[in-house]
Design an enzyme around this catalytic site. Structure first.
Site, PDB file in Angstrom:
ATOM      1  N   ASP A 182       4.013   0.328  12.107  1.00  0.00           N
ATOM      2  CA  ASP A 182       2.741  -0.207  11.608  1.00  0.00           C
ATOM      3  C   ASP A 182       2.486  -1.632  12.102  1.00  0.00           C
ATOM      4  O   ASP A 182       1.369  -2.131  12.002  1.00  0.00           O
ATOM      5  CB  ASP A 182       2.697  -0.139  10.067  1.00  0.00           C
ATOM      6  N   ARG A 202      -0.083  14.924  12.823  1.00  0.00           N
ATOM      7  CA  ARG A 202       0.628  14.453  11.619  1.00  0.00           C
ATOM      8  C   ARG A 202       0.992  15.661  10.772  1.00  0.00           C
ATOM      9  O   ARG A 202       0.384  15.920   9.729  1.00  0.00           O
ATOM     10  CB  ARG A 202      -0.235  13.441  10.860  1.00  0.00           C
ATOM     11  N   ARG A 232      -9.134  -0.278   4.022  1.00  0.00           N
ATOM     12  CA  ARG A 232      -8.265   0.723   3.385  1.00  0.00           C
ATOM     13  C   ARG A 232      -6.905   0.130   3.043  1.00  0.00           C
ATOM     14  O   ARG A 232      -6.215   0.602   2.142  1.00  0.00           O
ATOM     15  CB  ARG A 232      -8.030   1.906   4.351  1.00  0.00           C
ATOM     16  N   CYS A 238      -5.237   7.714   9.132  1.00  0.00           N
ATOM     17  CA  CYS A 238      -5.421   7.226  10.498  1.00  0.00           C
ATOM     18  C   CYS A 238      -5.106   8.319  11.514  1.00  0.00           C
ATOM     19  O   CYS A 238      -4.189   9.114  11.320  1.00  0.00           O
ATOM     20  CB  CYS A 238      -4.490   6.041  10.748  1.00  0.00           C
ATOM     21  N   ASP A 277       5.272  19.735   7.849  1.00  0.00           N
ATOM     22  CA  ASP A 277       6.260  20.813   7.735  1.00  0.00           C
ATOM     23  C   ASP A 277       7.513  20.377   6.964  1.00  0.00           C
ATOM     24  O   ASP A 277       8.106  21.168   6.226  1.00  0.00           O
ATOM     25  CB  ASP A 277       6.653  21.319   9.135  1.00  0.00           C
ATOM     26  N   GLN A 278       7.905  19.108   7.090  1.00  0.00           N
ATOM     27  CA  GLN A 278       9.129  18.661   6.414  1.00  0.00           C
ATOM     28  C   GLN A 278       8.921  18.526   4.898  1.00  0.00           C
ATOM     29  O   GLN A 278       9.838  18.724   4.126  1.00  0.00           O
ATOM     30  CB  GLN A 278       9.624  17.342   7.011  1.00  0.00           C
ATOM     31  N   LYS A 332       0.831  -1.215   0.000  1.00  0.00           N
ATOM     32  CA  LYS A 332       0.000   0.000   0.000  1.00  0.00           C
ATOM     33  C   LYS A 332       0.860   1.257   0.000  1.00  0.00           C
ATOM     34  O   LYS A 332       0.645   2.164  -0.802  1.00  0.00           O
ATOM     35  CB  LYS A 332      -0.900  -0.002   1.245  1.00  0.00           C
ATOM     36  N   ASN A 333       1.842   1.303   0.898  1.00  0.00           N
ATOM     37  CA  ASN A 333       2.562   2.567   1.072  1.00  0.00           C
ATOM     38  C   ASN A 333       3.550   2.858  -0.061  1.00  0.00           C
ATOM     39  O   ASN A 333       4.051   3.973  -0.168  1.00  0.00           O
ATOM     40  CB  ASN A 333       3.233   2.620   2.455  1.00  0.00           C
TER      41      ASN A 333
HETATM   42  C1  EPZ Z   1       3.961   6.721   6.562  1.00  0.00           C
HETATM   43  O1  EPZ Z   1       3.256   7.808   7.120  1.00  0.00           O
HETATM   44  C2  EPZ Z   1       2.971   5.596   6.449  1.00  0.00           C
HETATM   45  N1  EPZ Z   1       1.867   6.031   5.609  1.00  0.00           N
HETATM   46  C3  EPZ Z   1       2.463   5.193   7.836  1.00  0.00           C
HETATM   47  O2  EPZ Z   1       1.683   4.034   7.687  1.00  0.00           O
HETATM   48  C4  EPZ Z   1       3.644   4.841   8.747  1.00  0.00           C
HETATM   49  O3  EPZ Z   1       3.182   4.649  10.058  1.00  0.00           O
HETATM   50  C5  EPZ Z   1       4.677   5.971   8.746  1.00  0.00           C
HETATM   51  O4  EPZ Z   1       5.044   6.312   7.381  1.00  0.00           O
HETATM   52  C6  EPZ Z   1       5.953   5.613   9.492  1.00  0.00           C
HETATM   53  O5  EPZ Z   1       6.518   4.456   8.941  1.00  0.00           O
HETATM   54  C7  EPZ Z   1       2.012   6.043   4.294  1.00  0.00           C
HETATM   55  O6  EPZ Z   1       3.055   5.700   3.747  1.00  0.00           O
HETATM   56  C8  EPZ Z   1       0.852   6.490   3.501  1.00  0.00           C
HETATM   57  P1  EPZ Z   1       6.212   9.943   8.550  1.00  0.00           P
HETATM   58  P2  EPZ Z   1       3.882   9.272   7.081  1.00  0.00           P
HETATM   59  O7  EPZ Z   1       6.197  11.205   7.786  1.00  0.00           O
HETATM   60  O8  EPZ Z   1       4.697   9.400   5.853  1.00  0.00           O
HETATM   61  C9  EPZ Z   1       6.782  13.266  11.994  1.00  0.00           C
HETATM   62  C10 EPZ Z   1      -0.176   2.664   7.852  1.00  0.00           C
HETATM   63  O9  EPZ Z   1      -0.691   2.106   8.828  1.00  0.00           O
HETATM   64  N2  EPZ Z   1       6.687  14.234  10.893  1.00  0.00           N
HETATM   65  O10 EPZ Z   1       7.322   8.983   8.346  1.00  0.00           O
HETATM   66  O11 EPZ Z   1       2.777  10.235   7.305  1.00  0.00           O
HETATM   67  C11 EPZ Z   1       5.432  12.567  12.248  1.00  0.00           C
HETATM   68  O12 EPZ Z   1       4.616  13.335  13.089  1.00  0.00           O
HETATM   69  C12 EPZ Z   1       0.279   4.097   7.950  1.00  0.00           C
HETATM   70  O13 EPZ Z   1      -0.022   2.109   6.739  1.00  0.00           O
HETATM   71  C13 EPZ Z   1       6.926  15.577  11.135  1.00  0.00           C
HETATM   72  O14 EPZ Z   1       7.182  15.979  12.274  1.00  0.00           O
HETATM   73  O15 EPZ Z   1       4.825   9.199   8.351  1.00  0.00           O
HETATM   74  C14 EPZ Z   1       5.875  11.251  12.846  1.00  0.00           C
HETATM   75  O16 EPZ Z   1       6.119  11.414  14.218  1.00  0.00           O
HETATM   76  C15 EPZ Z   1      -0.126   4.733   9.237  1.00  0.00           C
HETATM   77  N3  EPZ Z   1       6.850  16.459  10.088  1.00  0.00           N
HETATM   78  C16 EPZ Z   1       7.206  10.959  12.154  1.00  0.00           C
HETATM   79  O17 EPZ Z   1       7.649  12.214  11.610  1.00  0.00           O
HETATM   80  C17 EPZ Z   1       6.577  16.061   8.823  1.00  0.00           C
HETATM   81  O18 EPZ Z   1       6.532  16.902   7.919  1.00  0.00           O
HETATM   82  C18 EPZ Z   1       7.147   9.951  11.023  1.00  0.00           C
HETATM   83  O19 EPZ Z   1       6.127  10.321  10.093  1.00  0.00           O
HETATM   84  C19 EPZ Z   1       6.336  14.692   8.578  1.00  0.00           C
HETATM   85  C20 EPZ Z   1       6.411  13.791   9.626  1.00  0.00           C
END
Ligand code: EPZ
Length: 427
Positions: free
Chosen positions: A305, A122, A397, A117, A125-126, A22-23
């Protein structure tokens, strides 16, 4: 609305085919925009997030042809719009990848603040930091994120936090930018490598994916290609937990055993036997489960996950387990459901302390989010008696044909339609 009705107690046994990741799929589909050409994408999982991504592409002006249940031909030549409709972007978190892809091709994009979710804050900013480094401006108005740039120029980005989404979005925006982009402190998940491979198949020059520095030399133009999405690490891990929790014996096909290592290591430590083949894995549990300490971390650490699924498994392990959530602020909401089933778990902030119990009891359960929902399914399969799980829309989903796949493994599980009047009473 639907619910799952599960009579637990049967060990999962037999063979199961794992679908595409999915991801990875939810980033590769928007990436087809960058080709302005025809792409054939294979091994797409048949799940609602993929269907929503295809619908967004179609609304933007792409032509989509279904070749088989898991293969679609996507022609993005005639895309005219750069605005993703509100309703679709709010359906899933990954709609933010359309920002990077539209910005990369057209220098502008708009999506509503993404859904997905509820795991705590979430922020994006990055993502925006990377777009800004490439020369884009962003603004948020009435819940819509707009990005635009006269032209994009390669740049150096050091991410403050390791983010899967920001890494992929920066790659999407940078492949057609002028000059070289260096992304540091990036995520290293298998789906990052998969997106880089797909971009390179379209003619991009992306190097270093899978390490913590990615270098991208911008190219003038990309072209269409045929590509097969990698297997889903988390779907595979979920069925492994299903086998482990029911004392089963399951062979998973269409997996990449290397991608499963963070999960197989912990399942072996918990007492499971695992055999690895070229593109298959067999897992069997005969003895007692042992308690573990787990902390979720970016890849190659233990994936967040899988956290709800492992916590559920460890609720039946002998002794005290400690699970620390290192990525999300609020990913233990499902623990109350397990406690209703008789689990002994205390959560303090990001840490769950689990005292193993002998058995879980059937209960009415709720899928609080995608992976928590899958964890509830596995808990119900382990509990002797009938459990019902509501809000299964979250599960569908991310898990294709979960009911059918579990039935094939011998589970007693049914999808039951809830009549509209009963559903509205339940909400
Ligand atoms: C991806 O989410 C996955 N979703 C998530 O899977 C997964 O839990 C996550 O990566 C971590 O592996 C998809 O790929 C669609 P992140 P993502 O940006 O990209 C912080 C599932 O169950 N952060 O790696 O949204 C954030 O708050 C889903 O399949 C910032 O601070 O996750 C978190 O603490 C749920 N600023 C950490 O980084 C930003 O701009 C990691 O988030 C972005 C993220």
């Amino acid at each position: 609305m639907e619910k799952f009705v599960i009579r637990g107690g049967n060990p999962l046994q037999g063979d199961v085919n794992i679908g595409g990741a999915k991801n990875a799929a939810v980033a590769i589909l928007p990436a087809t925009i960058l080709a302005a050409d025809k792409c054939l994408i294979e091994n797409l999982p048949c799940i609602s997030d993929v269907m929503a991504s295809l619908q967004i592409l179609s609304e933007l002006g792409a032509s989509i042809r279904m070749v088989s249940r898991s293969t679609y031909e996507i022609d993005t030549t005639h895309i005219i719009s750069t605005e993703v409709s509100n309703e679709l972007s709010r359906q899933m978190r990954a709609s933010y990848y359309f920002l990077g892809a539209l910005l990369g091709r057209f220098g502008a994009g708009q999506v509503a603040m993404p859904g997905g979710c509820n795991l705590g804050p979430r922020p994006i900013d990055q993502h925006l930091k990377a777009f800004a480094a490439l020369g884009a401006e962003d603004s948020v108005e009435y819940g819509q994120i707009h990005v635009k740039a006269g032209s994009l120029t390669g740049s150096h980005v050091f991410f403050d936090t390791v983010s899967v989404g920001a890494t992929m979005n920066a790659m999407l925006a940078a492949v057609l930018a002028k000059g070289t982009t260096v992304l540091e402190n990036v995520a290293r998940e298998p789906h990052i490598v998969d997106l880089a491979n797909f971009l390179n198949m379209m003619g991009a020059d992306v190097r270093g994916a899978g390490t913590d520095v990615i270098k991208i030399h911008g190219v003038q133009k990309l072209h269409g290609c045929d590509y097969s999405v990698i297997p889903d690490q988390i779907e595979a891990g979920s069925y492994m937990v299903g086998a482990a929790i029911t004392k089963g014996d399951v062979t998973l096909h269409n997996v990449i055993p290397k991608h499963m290592e963070p999960i197989t290591a912990k399942l072996r430590a918990a007492g499971c036997e695992i055999w690895e083949y070229d593109d298959a894995l067999r897992i069997r549990r005969t003895g007692e489960l042992c308690a573990l300490k787990i902390k979720t971390m970016p890849h190659p650490g233990f994936p967040t996950d899988m956290q709800p699924l492992m916590t559920t498994l460890l609720s039946l392990a002998k002794g005290t387990s400690i699970v620390t959530e290192g990525i999300w602020e609020n990913r233990f909401r499902y623990v109350d459901e397990l406690i209703h089933m008789g689990a002994n778990i205390r959560v303090d902030g990001q840490v769950a302390v689990i005292e193993g119990v002998q058995e879980l009891h059937p209960a009415p359960l709720r899928a609080t989010d995608l992976r928590a929902g899958a964890a509830m399914v596995m808990a119900a399969l382990a509990a002797n008696g009938v459990s019902e799980i509501d809000e299964t829309i979250h599960i569908e989903r991310g898990y294709e044909n979960i009911v059918e796949k579990l039935q094939q493994l011998g589970a007693d599980i049914r999808r039951v339609e809830i009549p509209a009047h009963a559903a509205s009473r339940a909400m």
